[in-house]
Design a protein around this motif. Structure first.
Motif, PDB file in Angstrom:
ATOM      1  N   ALA B 132       0.805  -1.262   0.068  1.00 40.29           N
ATOM      2  CA  ALA B 132       0.107   0.219   0.006  1.00 40.29           C
ATOM      3  C   ALA B 132       0.824   1.303   0.056  1.00 40.29           C
ATOM      4  O   ALA B 132       0.187   2.319  -0.533  1.00 40.29           O
ATOM      5  CB  ALA B 132      -0.933   0.044   1.303  1.00 40.29           C
ATOM      6  N   ARG B 152      -2.104  -1.574  -3.370  1.00 33.04           N
ATOM      7  CA  ARG B 152      -3.321  -1.386  -2.495  1.00 33.04           C
ATOM      8  C   ARG B 152      -3.208  -2.390  -1.207  1.00 33.04           C
ATOM      9  O   ARG B 152      -4.442  -2.836  -0.891  1.00 33.04           O
ATOM     10  CB  ARG B 152      -4.735  -1.347  -3.407  1.00 33.04           C
ATOM     11  CG  ARG B 152      -4.894  -0.237  -4.109  1.00 33.04           C
ATOM     12  CD  ARG B 152      -5.930  -0.267  -5.141  1.00 33.04           C
ATOM     13  NE  ARG B 152      -7.344  -0.752  -4.649  1.00 33.04           N
ATOM     14  CZ  ARG B 152      -8.290  -1.265  -5.209  1.00 33.04           C
ATOM     15  NH1 ARG B 152      -8.362  -1.689  -6.356  1.00 33.04           N
ATOM     16  NH2 ARG B 152      -9.456  -1.763  -4.543  1.00 33.04           N
ATOM     17  N   GLY B 153      -2.089  -3.010  -1.231  1.00 29.30           N
ATOM     18  CA  GLY B 153      -2.090  -4.088  -0.145  1.00 29.30           C
ATOM     19  C   GLY B 153      -2.060  -5.481  -0.830  1.00 29.30           C
ATOM     20  O   GLY B 153      -2.398  -5.306  -1.843  1.00 29.30           O
ATOM     21  N   ALA B 154      -1.246  -6.259  -0.104  1.00 27.35           N
ATOM     22  CA  ALA B 154      -0.954  -7.604  -0.629  1.00 27.35           C
ATOM     23  C   ALA B 154      -2.502  -8.326  -0.772  1.00 27.35           C
ATOM     24  O   ALA B 154      -3.460  -7.923  -0.208  1.00 27.35           O
ATOM     25  CB  ALA B 154      -0.422  -8.542   0.566  1.00 27.35           C
ATOM     26  N   ASN B 156      -4.265  -7.627  -3.475  1.00 22.04           N
ATOM     27  CA  ASN B 156      -5.160  -6.492  -3.997  1.00 22.04           C
ATOM     28  C   ASN B 156      -4.622  -6.147  -5.073  1.00 22.04           C
ATOM     29  O   ASN B 156      -3.542  -6.184  -5.363  1.00 22.04           O
ATOM     30  CB  ASN B 156      -5.622  -5.475  -3.052  1.00 22.04           C
ATOM     31  CG  ASN B 156      -6.127  -5.709  -1.713  1.00 22.04           C
ATOM     32  OD1 ASN B 156      -7.148  -6.617  -1.939  1.00 22.04           O
ATOM     33  ND2 ASN B 156      -5.929  -5.073  -0.674  1.00 22.04           N
TER      34      ASN B 156
END
Lengths: 166, 231
Positions: B132, B152-154, B156
């Motif tokens: 992110a 947007r983060g793992a 995602n």
């Protein structure tokens, strides 16, 4: 140093090692079960305030040294978990074996939700809003299920280590 | 004589086999155990061979990364994943002693994997492009439109926002690093492929959901590009 303290310290070191080397590899739906958060809560549940906070701070620092998130977030979560554990322990909730069967799963779920939100709020305090990603829901869900299952087992384990009984 | 001989044989042979089996039972059991051990060893060896072939394929892929160009690289093995749920990182077995420095691009498996954020003498932590906190300046199209790709983060998908409506981006198109002045990454490294576009009526810009060009989940070996931006 008492047998209780030595057992507590050694067991906590093992828990951090398991967290870093085992649980990070065995993810559930891509989520790491944060055993150190649950552990700090249990330590608080079964110990006095000062040793609980010392163990929580040590566990948090050791873990944060290996995490890519801002340093101190896990320290904060571990301290909060331990403190809440101590307060609930004083209310007599430490004896999970003798309590209603639904109590430990409920506590486990509450710890997972509370710890994750504490982590995110701590991140917000240090202006790291990126932690509020889409995976927060799955992190809470997986940890809630895991904590609900593990709480009673981990409590029994800590009692066995610190009091030398089975 | 033949029918008689055949009948005797038909009766006597099974009986002979039974007696032979009784007499040689222990040696048959021993032989069976030996064969089972041998089969187990062969299966293990086959598994090892398959793993070695997979490793070899990954290393060969790293040897032929066209987008790296002439920049020197260091092959590193991935020795650890992210320790927490809120950061998409990996740890590699090469560090400052091998020339790895913060900000260097890490590539493999078909594209950009991330960049180095922390080094020790013999290890380095790589922030994946899905993290992110990851932001990569990318470019696409004949007009070399430049925009920002954010993680947007793992687990995602990545997003690219604020693409001007005048810029034509198509599903399946590949975004590459821009290498613009001030960028920490060299140019023309494939970063992501466009999965879908989101255009609101009347908007002056639109966004895209993209997937990493590199397979981030099946990465055992990576290349660290020993490239530093010109001062």
């Amino acid at each position: 140093m008492s047998r209780h303290s030595v057992g507590l310290i050694l067991a906590s070191l093992v828990v951090v090692a398991v967290q870093l080397d085992v649980l990070t590899r065995f993810r559930i739906a891509g989520v790491v079960v944060m055993l150190i958060w649950l552990w700090c809560f249990i330590v608080g549940l079964l110990s006095d305030l000062v040793p609980s906070l010392l163990v929580a701070a040590s566990v948090g620092v050791l873990f944060d040294m290996h995490a890519a998130t801002p340093f101190g977030l896990d320290v904060a979560v571990c301290l909060v978990c331990a403190y809440v554990g101590v307060r609930l322990g004083r209310e007599g909730l430490g004896d999970l074996a003798g309590s209603a069967p639904w109590l430990s799963p409920l506590l486990g779920i509450a710890v997972a939700v509370g710890a994750t939100l504490t982590f995110l709020l701590s991140g917000t305090v240090v202006a790291d809003l990126s932690l509020w990603s889409n995976s927060v829901g799955s992190v809470i869900f997986v940890n809630a299920v895991a904590f609900a299952v593990l709480l009673r087992v981990a409590t029994w384990g800590l009692r066995a280590v610190t009091e030398g009984r089975r | 004589m033949k029918p008689f001989s055949w009948t005797v044989n038909a009766i006597a042979t099974p009986i002979g086999h039974v007696f032979a089996g009784v007499v040689n039972y222990s040696s048959v059991v021993h032989q069976n155990q030996e064969l089972e051990t041998e089969v187990g060893a062969l299966r293990t060896q086959a598994g090892e061979n398959a793993a070695a072939a997979q490793t070899l394929a990954q290393l060969e892929t790293l040897l032929h990364l066209p987008f790296v160009g002439t920049a020197p690289t260091v092959v590193a093995q991935v020795v650890g994943g992210a320790t927490t749920n809120f950061a998409a990182t990996m740890t590699i077995d090469k560090g400052a002693a091998n020339g790895v420095m913060n900000g260097m691009a890490v590539v493999g498996n078909g594209g950009l994997i991330g960049s180095v954020i922390q080094t020790t003498p013999h290890n380095a932590v790589v922030r994946l492009i899905t993290d992110a906190n990851s932001a990569v300046v990318v470019t696409f199209g004949a007009q070399s439109v430049t925009t920002l790709l954010s993680g947007r983060g793992a687990n995602n998908a990545l997003t690219v926002s604020n693409i001007p409506v005048t810029a034509s981006l198509k599903v399946g198109e590949t975004l590459v690093t821009s290498g613009a002045a001030g960028s920490e990454l060299p140019s023309d490294i494939p970063v992501a492929t466009v999965k879908s576009l989101a255009i609101a009526p009347g908007a002056t810009s639109y966004s895209a959901t993209v997937t990493p060009a590199a397979n981030l989940s099946q990465t055992s070996y990576v290349d660290v590009v020993l490239w530093e931006p010109a001062a």
